[in-house]
Design a protein around this motif. Structure first.
Motif, PDB file in Angstrom:
ATOM      1  N   CYS A   1       0.829  -1.211   0.000  1.00 16.44           N
ATOM      2  CA  CYS A   1       0.000   0.000   0.000  1.00 16.44           C
ATOM      3  C   CYS A   1       0.860   1.256   0.000  1.00 16.44           C
ATOM      4  O   CYS A   1       0.440   2.302  -0.520  1.00 16.44           O
ATOM      5  CB  CYS A   1      -0.928   0.001   1.213  1.00 16.44           C
ATOM      6  N   LEU A   2       2.062   1.158   0.562  1.00 18.81           N
ATOM      7  CA  LEU A   2       2.889   2.362   0.784  1.00 18.81           C
ATOM      8  C   LEU A   2       3.100   3.212  -0.481  1.00 18.81           C
ATOM      9  O   LEU A   2       2.834   4.420  -0.460  1.00 18.81           O
ATOM     10  CB  LEU A   2       4.223   1.972   1.434  1.00 18.81           C
ATOM     11  N   PRO A   3       3.552   2.605  -1.610  1.00 26.73           N
ATOM     12  CA  PRO A   3       3.734   3.453  -2.809  1.00 26.73           C
ATOM     13  C   PRO A   3       2.410   4.037  -3.328  1.00 26.73           C
ATOM     14  O   PRO A   3       2.401   5.146  -3.866  1.00 26.73           O
ATOM     15  CB  PRO A   3       4.359   2.504  -3.841  1.00 26.73           C
ATOM     16  N   LEU A   4       1.317   3.319  -3.160  1.00 26.65           N
ATOM     17  CA  LEU A   4       0.012   3.836  -3.597  1.00 26.65           C
ATOM     18  C   LEU A   4      -0.408   5.020  -2.729  1.00 26.65           C
ATOM     19  O   LEU A   4      -0.906   6.034  -3.218  1.00 26.65           O
ATOM     20  CB  LEU A   4      -1.060   2.731  -3.534  1.00 26.65           C
TER      21      LEU A   4
ATOM     22  N   LEU B   1     -14.747   2.490 -21.261  1.00 26.73           N
ATOM     23  CA  LEU B   1     -15.142   1.760 -20.051  1.00 26.73           C
ATOM     24  C   LEU B   1     -14.748   2.564 -18.814  1.00 26.73           C
ATOM     25  O   LEU B   1     -13.570   2.859 -18.598  1.00 26.73           O
ATOM     26  CB  LEU B   1     -14.469   0.381 -20.039  1.00 26.73           C
ATOM     27  N   PHE B   2     -15.737   2.935 -18.012  1.00 25.86           N
ATOM     28  CA  PHE B   2     -15.472   3.692 -16.795  1.00 25.86           C
ATOM     29  C   PHE B   2     -15.205   2.750 -15.628  1.00 25.86           C
ATOM     30  O   PHE B   2     -15.939   1.774 -15.415  1.00 25.86           O
ATOM     31  CB  PHE B   2     -16.648   4.626 -16.480  1.00 25.86           C
ATOM     32  N   ALA B   3     -14.139   3.055 -14.900  1.00 19.00           N
ATOM     33  CA  ALA B   3     -13.745   2.238 -13.749  1.00 19.00           C
ATOM     34  C   ALA B   3     -12.913   3.134 -12.836  1.00 19.00           C
ATOM     35  O   ALA B   3     -12.107   3.928 -13.331  1.00 19.00           O
ATOM     36  CB  ALA B   3     -12.911   1.041 -14.204  1.00 19.00           C
ATOM     37  N   TYR B   4     -13.071   3.034 -11.513  1.00 21.21           N
ATOM     38  CA  TYR B   4     -12.327   3.892 -10.593  1.00 21.21           C
ATOM     39  C   TYR B   4     -10.828   3.747 -10.835  1.00 21.21           C
ATOM     40  O   TYR B   4     -10.353   2.654 -11.140  1.00 21.21           O
ATOM     41  CB  TYR B   4     -12.693   3.577  -9.146  1.00 21.21           C
ATOM     42  N   SER B   5     -10.115   4.879 -10.695  1.00 18.98           N
ATOM     43  CA  SER B   5      -8.732   4.936 -11.180  1.00 18.98           C
ATOM     44  C   SER B   5      -7.774   4.043 -10.401  1.00 18.98           C
ATOM     45  O   SER B   5      -6.792   3.571 -10.931  1.00 18.98           O
ATOM     46  CB  SER B   5      -8.230   6.381 -11.155  1.00 18.98           C
ATOM     47  N   LEU B   6      -8.066   3.805  -9.118  1.00 22.27           N
ATOM     48  CA  LEU B   6      -7.202   2.933  -8.318  1.00 22.27           C
ATOM     49  C   LEU B   6      -7.963   1.663  -7.940  1.00 22.27           C
ATOM     50  O   LEU B   6      -8.963   1.721  -7.228  1.00 22.27           O
ATOM     51  CB  LEU B   6      -6.727   3.658  -7.051  1.00 22.27           C
ATOM     52  N   GLY B   7      -7.499   0.554  -8.400  1.00 25.96           N
ATOM     53  CA  GLY B   7      -8.100  -0.732  -8.036  1.00 25.96           C
ATOM     54  C   GLY B   7      -8.926  -1.304  -9.181  1.00 25.96           C
ATOM     55  O   GLY B   7      -8.506  -2.251  -9.841  1.00 25.96           O
TER      56      GLY B   7
ATOM     57  N   HIS C   1      -2.646   5.702 -15.032  1.00 28.37           N
ATOM     58  CA  HIS C   1      -1.279   5.256 -15.342  1.00 28.37           C
ATOM     59  C   HIS C   1      -0.299   5.179 -14.166  1.00 28.37           C
ATOM     60  O   HIS C   1       0.452   4.206 -14.072  1.00 28.37           O
ATOM     61  CB  HIS C   1      -0.688   6.128 -16.458  1.00 28.37           C
ATOM     62  N   PRO C   2      -0.278   6.190 -13.260  1.00 27.49           N
ATOM     63  CA  PRO C   2       0.776   6.161 -12.217  1.00 27.49           C
ATOM     64  C   PRO C   2       0.752   4.906 -11.357  1.00 27.49           C
ATOM     65  O   PRO C   2       1.779   4.504 -10.811  1.00 27.49           O
ATOM     66  CB  PRO C   2       0.459   7.405 -11.362  1.00 27.49           C
ATOM     67  N   PHE C   3      -0.411   4.286 -11.228  1.00 22.59           N
ATOM     68  CA  PHE C   3      -0.521   3.114 -10.352  1.00 22.59           C
ATOM     69  C   PHE C   3      -0.018   1.833 -11.025  1.00 22.59           C
ATOM     70  O   PHE C   3       0.281   0.849 -10.348  1.00 22.59           O
ATOM     71  CB  PHE C   3      -1.975   2.905  -9.916  1.00 22.59           C
ATOM     72  N   LEU C   4       0.056   1.829 -12.356  1.00 14.89           N
ATOM     73  CA  LEU C   4       0.366   0.578 -13.067  1.00 14.89           C
ATOM     74  C   LEU C   4       1.729  -0.006 -12.689  1.00 14.89           C
ATOM     75  O   LEU C   4       1.827  -1.217 -12.430  1.00 14.89           O
ATOM     76  CB  LEU C   4       0.256   0.777 -14.587  1.00 14.89           C
ATOM     77  N   PRO C   5       2.809   0.822 -12.631  1.00 19.18           N
ATOM     78  CA  PRO C   5       4.108   0.234 -12.267  1.00 19.18           C
ATOM     79  C   PRO C   5       4.114  -0.382 -10.864  1.00 19.18           C
ATOM     80  O   PRO C   5       4.824  -1.355 -10.622  1.00 19.18           O
ATOM     81  CB  PRO C   5       5.069   1.427 -12.325  1.00 19.18           C
TER      82      PRO C   5
ATOM     83  N   VAL D   1       1.516  -8.147 -10.925  1.00 16.59           N
ATOM     84  CA  VAL D   1       0.303  -8.101 -11.759  1.00 16.59           C
ATOM     85  C   VAL D   1       0.715  -7.722 -13.184  1.00 16.59           C
ATOM     86  O   VAL D   1       1.411  -6.733 -13.385  1.00 16.59           O
ATOM     87  CB  VAL D   1      -0.708  -7.063 -11.205  1.00 16.59           C
ATOM     88  N   GLN D   2       0.311  -8.544 -14.149  1.00 20.15           N
ATOM     89  CA  GLN D   2       0.727  -8.292 -15.532  1.00 20.15           C
ATOM     90  C   GLN D   2      -0.397  -7.636 -16.327  1.00 20.15           C
ATOM     91  O   GLN D   2      -1.540  -8.081 -16.277  1.00 20.15           O
ATOM     92  CB  GLN D   2       1.140  -9.602 -16.199  1.00 20.15           C
TER      93      GLN D   2
END
Ligand SMILES: [Zn+2]
Ligand SMILES: [Zn+2]
Length: 329
Positions: A53-56, A170-176, A199-203, A210-211
């Motif tokens: 969770c820390l980087p998020l 497709l609408f979906a909340y940005s985190l999760g 995008h920032p959360f993907l890395p 998670v691929q």
């Protein structure tokens, strides 16, 4: 007997440890279940969260916050309280927080989901005396299907749109939710784009294994979107940002899509029932599994669930002062 946790205006407080869980306002020590904005609020002195969770949390609240990550299952002593974090299966890094004081155990669930989800750590059942459970979808009408079925529905809709020569929005909340949806997309159907908020959360997700298929940023004005899949947060549903994707079919991935009329009211072509929370049977299964003698419900309209549990002989009630919910899903 003194309970390990009590309710204060800022939220759940542990007197023996001097910390809050998911507090409002400004407190010194905040233990935070996950990085959604209705749980991880800015302005606290110190944060303790799970390692993933820390980087998020820092992406959300700023790199300068004072925050520490702790491994799942590791017990740390805060004052006279023994504290550990356990996966909640809600989004990456989401935790249930176990607090033990003088042999009495509380588990505060945060948001949770026992159903399998390939985009986050699997939910862990934790035994306790008192279980503080969310109840966002605490009605028997909420029953989720396996996520693979929903991913197939989304891909089939995308394929139809490709054949009709239109983009899929497709609408979906940005985190999760956005990451969960992206993971399930079949990139052989067409190119995939996501709004800048996603995008920032993907890395961070990728670092945790998670691929994703290749996800691009849509460039201003660059024009041919037919056949593309564009994932965007609901916050831009009616914004100018979406206008460039002319003729797009509009879908929304959310547990709320199980509510009759929700899709029509929002002027959507498709609703996909994909939730990061427990459904009715998930709530009952977990509540029973904890072995808790006392259930306290937060985050939702818990009255029907509390009544049902009382009829089953369980000591269940709403937790005072915690009814409001302004969350992301
Ligand atoms: Zn949440
Ligand atoms: Zn929440």
């Amino acid at each position: 007997m003194d309970e390990p946790m009590i309710v204060r205006p800022e939220g759940l407080y542990c007197p023996a440890g001097g910390f809050f869980i998911d507090p409002r306002g400004r407190v010194d020590k905040a233990l935070v279940t996950h990085a959604h904005s209705d749980h991880a609020r800015p302005g606290h002195g110190n944060y303790l969260v799970s390692e993933s969770c820390l980087p998020l949390l820092k992406l959300r609240l700023g790199q300068e916050i004072r925050a520490e990550g702790i491994a799942y299952g590791k017990v740390c002593k805060i004052g006279d309280a023994h504290v550990s974090f356990h996966p909640a299966g809600h989004i990456l890094g989401s935790s249930q927080i176990r607090v033990e004081v003088g042999g009495r155990v509380w588990v505060v669930s945060g948001d949770y989901k026992p159903q399998p989800d390939q985009s986050c750590e699997a939910f862990e059942l934790v035994k306790c005396d008192v279980f503080v459970s969310e109840c966002t979808f605490g009605l028997p009408v909420y029953r989720w299907q396996e996520e693979e079925i929903i991913h197939q529905q989304i891909n089939a809709w995308w394929q139809e749109n490709v054949e009709a020569g239109r983009p899929s929005m497709l609408f979906a909340y940005s985190l999760g939710k956005a990451q969960r949806v992206l993971r399930g997309l079949d990139s052989s159907i067409g190119p995939i784009f996501a709004h800048g908020a996603v995008h920032p959360f993907l890395p961070v997700y990728e670092k945790c294994g998670v691929q994703f298929p290749r996800v691009q940023k849509p460039k201003e004005g660059s024009g041919e979107w037919a056949g593309s899949m564009i994932v965007a947060p609901p916050a831009v549903e009616d914004a100018g940002w979406t206008r460039r994707f002319k003729g797009a079919s509009r879908g929304f991935a959310s547990g709320w899509m199980a509510v009759r009329g929700a899709r029509r009211r929002r002027n959507l072509d498709r609703g996909f029932v994909l939730s990061d929370h427990a459904d009715w049977s998930g709530l009952l299964e977990v509540i029973k599994g904890t072995g808790a003698e006392c259930i306290k419900l937060i985050h939702g309209n818990g009255e029907p669930l509390a009544r049902y549990l009382q009829e089953c002989g369980v000591d269940a009630s709403m937790l005072d002062g915690s009814g409001e919910r302004t969350g992301e899903e």
